[in-house]
Design an enzyme around this catalytic site. Sequence first.
Site, PDB file in Angstrom:
ATOM      1  N   ASP A  59       1.779 -15.600   6.159  1.00  0.00           N
ATOM      2  CA  ASP A  59       1.314 -16.972   5.972  1.00  0.00           C
ATOM      3  C   ASP A  59       1.286 -17.358   4.493  1.00  0.00           C
ATOM      4  OD1 ASP A  59       1.071 -17.301   8.693  1.00  0.00           O
ATOM      5  OD2 ASP A  59      -1.124 -17.341   8.722  1.00  0.00           O
TER       6      ASP A  59
ATOM      7  N   ARG B  26      13.614   4.477  12.114  1.00  0.00           N
ATOM      8  CA  ARG B  26      12.307   5.127  12.129  1.00  0.00           C
ATOM      9  C   ARG B  26      11.520   4.768  13.397  1.00  0.00           C
ATOM     10  NH1 ARG B  26       9.405   4.699   6.562  1.00  0.00           N
ATOM     11  NH2 ARG B  26       8.241   6.403   7.574  1.00  0.00           N
TER      12      ARG B  26
ATOM     13  N   HIS C 166      12.888  -2.656   1.588  1.00  0.00           N
ATOM     14  CA  HIS C 166      12.279  -1.388   2.001  1.00  0.00           C
ATOM     15  C   HIS C 166      13.135  -0.246   1.503  1.00  0.00           C
ATOM     16  CE1 HIS C 166       9.446  -3.491   4.478  1.00  0.00           C
ATOM     17  NE2 HIS C 166      10.433  -4.236   4.914  1.00  0.00           N
ATOM     18  N   LEU C 167      12.488   0.806   1.060  1.00  0.00           N
ATOM     19  CA  LEU C 167      13.215   1.998   0.614  1.00  0.00           C
ATOM     20  C   LEU C 167      13.927   2.667   1.788  1.00  0.00           C
ATOM     21  CD1 LEU C 167      10.086   2.815  -1.283  1.00  0.00           C
ATOM     22  CD2 LEU C 167      12.234   3.000  -2.518  1.00  0.00           C
ATOM     23  N   SER C 168      13.186   2.841   2.879  1.00  0.00           N
ATOM     24  CA  SER C 168      13.750   3.522   4.052  1.00  0.00           C
ATOM     25  C   SER C 168      14.399   2.507   4.981  1.00  0.00           C
ATOM     26  CB  SER C 168      12.640   4.287   4.790  1.00  0.00           C
ATOM     27  OG  SER C 168      11.655   3.385   5.281  1.00  0.00           O
TER      28      SER C 168
ATOM     29  N   HIS D 199       4.321  -4.636   8.838  1.00  0.00           N
ATOM     30  CA  HIS D 199       4.269  -4.555  10.294  1.00  0.00           C
ATOM     31  C   HIS D 199       2.965  -5.115  10.870  1.00  0.00           C
ATOM     32  CE1 HIS D 199       7.481  -1.926   9.140  1.00  0.00           C
ATOM     33  NE2 HIS D 199       6.645  -1.069   8.590  1.00  0.00           N
TER      34      HIS D 199
ATOM     35  N   PRO E 127       0.800  -1.225   0.000  1.00  0.00           N
ATOM     36  CA  PRO E 127       0.000   0.000   0.000  1.00  0.00           C
ATOM     37  C   PRO E 127       0.834   1.277   0.000  1.00  0.00           C
ATOM     38  CG  PRO E 127      -0.119  -1.108   2.134  1.00  0.00           C
ATOM     39  CD  PRO E 127       0.551  -2.057   1.182  1.00  0.00           C
ATOM     40  N   ASN E 128       0.306   2.249  -0.700  1.00  0.00           N
ATOM     41  CA  ASN E 128       0.843   3.616  -0.797  1.00  0.00           C
ATOM     42  C   ASN E 128       2.095   3.729  -1.664  1.00  0.00           C
ATOM     43  OD1 ASN E 128      -1.152   4.771   1.018  1.00  0.00           O
ATOM     44  ND2 ASN E 128      -0.088   3.672   2.638  1.00  0.00           N
TER      45      ASN E 128
ATOM     46  N   ASN F 147       8.087  -5.583  -1.092  1.00  0.00           N
ATOM     47  CA  ASN F 147       7.999  -4.459  -0.168  1.00  0.00           C
ATOM     48  C   ASN F 147       6.532  -4.390   0.208  1.00  0.00           C
ATOM     49  OD1 ASN F 147       7.915  -2.152   1.304  1.00  0.00           O
ATOM     50  ND2 ASN F 147       8.882  -0.841  -0.240  1.00  0.00           N
TER      51      ASN F 147
ATOM     52  N   ARG G 166       7.766   0.405  13.274  1.00  0.00           N
ATOM     53  CA  ARG G 166       8.271  -0.117  11.994  1.00  0.00           C
ATOM     54  C   ARG G 166       9.428  -1.103  12.189  1.00  0.00           C
ATOM     55  NH1 ARG G 166       5.751   3.353   8.204  1.00  0.00           N
ATOM     56  NH2 ARG G 166       5.396   5.403   9.098  1.00  0.00           N
TER      57      ARG G 166
ATOM     58  N   ALA H 128       3.218  -0.858   4.704  1.00  0.00           N
ATOM     59  CA  ALA H 128       2.778  -0.931   6.104  1.00  0.00           C
ATOM     60  C   ALA H 128       2.321  -2.337   6.496  1.00  0.00           C
ATOM     61  CB  ALA H 128       1.659   0.075   6.331  1.00  0.00           C
TER      62      ALA H 128
ATOM     63  N   TYR I  49      11.030   8.585   1.243  1.00  0.00           N
ATOM     64  CA  TYR I  49      10.940   7.534   0.217  1.00  0.00           C
ATOM     65  C   TYR I  49      11.621   7.892  -1.104  1.00  0.00           C
ATOM     66  CZ  TYR I  49       7.652   5.597   3.543  1.00  0.00           C
ATOM     67  OH  TYR I  49       7.090   5.081   4.697  1.00  0.00           O
TER      68      TYR I  49
ATOM     69  N   GLU J 170      12.817  -9.578   1.283  1.00  0.00           N
ATOM     70  CA  GLU J 170      12.052  -8.426   1.772  1.00  0.00           C
ATOM     71  C   GLU J 170      12.867  -7.159   1.529  1.00  0.00           C
ATOM     72  OE1 GLU J 170      11.423  -8.610   5.988  1.00  0.00           O
ATOM     73  OE2 GLU J 170      10.335  -6.711   6.022  1.00  0.00           O
TER      74      GLU J 170
ATOM     75  N   ARG K 109       5.105  10.948  -2.581  1.00  0.00           N
ATOM     76  CA  ARG K 109       4.823  10.597  -1.184  1.00  0.00           C
ATOM     77  C   ARG K 109       6.065  10.824  -0.314  1.00  0.00           C
ATOM     78  NH1 ARG K 109       4.849   4.463   1.143  1.00  0.00           N
ATOM     79  NH2 ARG K 109       4.055   4.973   3.210  1.00  0.00           N
TER      80      ARG K 109
HETATM   81  C1  DHK Z   1       7.199   1.499   3.012  1.00  0.00           C
HETATM   82  C2  DHK Z   1       6.065   1.823   3.692  1.00  0.00           C
HETATM   83  O1  DHK Z   1       4.966   2.152   3.046  1.00  0.00           O
HETATM   84  C3  DHK Z   1       6.048   1.870   5.157  1.00  0.00           C
HETATM   85  O2  DHK Z   1       4.779   1.569   5.685  1.00  0.00           O
HETATM   86  C4  DHK Z   1       7.101   0.971   5.773  1.00  0.00           C
HETATM   87  C5  DHK Z   1       8.407   0.989   3.674  1.00  0.00           C
HETATM   88  C6  DHK Z   1       8.451   1.249   5.152  1.00  0.00           C
HETATM   89  C7  DHK Z   1       9.674   1.353   2.925  1.00  0.00           C
HETATM   90  O3  DHK Z   1      10.581   1.936   3.496  1.00  0.00           O
HETATM   91  O4  DHK Z   1       9.754   1.026   1.742  1.00  0.00           O
HETATM   92  O5  DHK Z   1       7.149   1.166   7.167  1.00  0.00           O
END
Ligand code: DHK
Length: 150
Positions: A87, A107, A100-102, A80, A10-11, A74, A111, A77, A23, A98, A18
Site C-alpha cells: 500500500d 523455492r 530478490h537474490l534467490s 510475501h 528483514p534479515n 528487496n 515464497r 520476507a 543468498y 522488485e 546468512r
Molecule cells: C530474501 C528473503 O529474506 C526471503 O524472505 C525472500 C529474498 C527471498 C531474496 O531472495 O532476496 O523469500
Amino acid sequence: MLKILVLHGPNLNLLGQREPGIYGTTTLATIDALLTQEATLVGAEVTTLQSNHEGILVDGIHNALGQCHGLVINAGAYTHTSVALRDAIAAVNLPTVEVHLSNLYKREPFRHHSHIAPVALGQISGFGADSYVLGLHALVRYLRAQPDLA
Ligand code: DHK
C-alpha cells in the site's frame, strides 16, 4: 540527476553469513557500494535503507515522495506478507522495481506469492547481488524513457 531509493527488508543485514548457499556470500555493504558505483556510471544517485521493521520501511517509502524518482526494493520476507508495504508503494506512486537474490519460484510455495509484484514495474529474481544491479539499470532505463525526466 536521478535519485533512487534502494530498500532492503528483514534479515538482509546478515547477508554474507546468512544461508550463503541461498543468498551468496556478498555482504549488504558490498551490494550498497556496488549500487552506488553503478548509479554513478549512469548519472544516478542511490540512497539505501535496510530495516528489520516493517514500519520503518513504510516510513522510508513515504519519505521518498518528492525526494526520489523511483525505488528498488528487496522486501525480504515482507514480500510475501506485507500489505502495508504494498500500500505504501501504491500510495507514493513511484516507479518501483522488485528484486530478490534467490529465485523465488524455485523455492518453497509460500515464497511464490509477492504482495509487491502488482505495484511494481517488474521483478528480478535469482541473480544474487546482480539482481540489484539489474534492477537499478531497469529502473534507470524506465525513468530515462519518461518524457519529463529524459
Ligand atoms: C530474501 C528473503 O529474506 C526471503 O524472505 C525472500 C529474498 C527471498 C531474496 O531472495 O532476496 O523469500
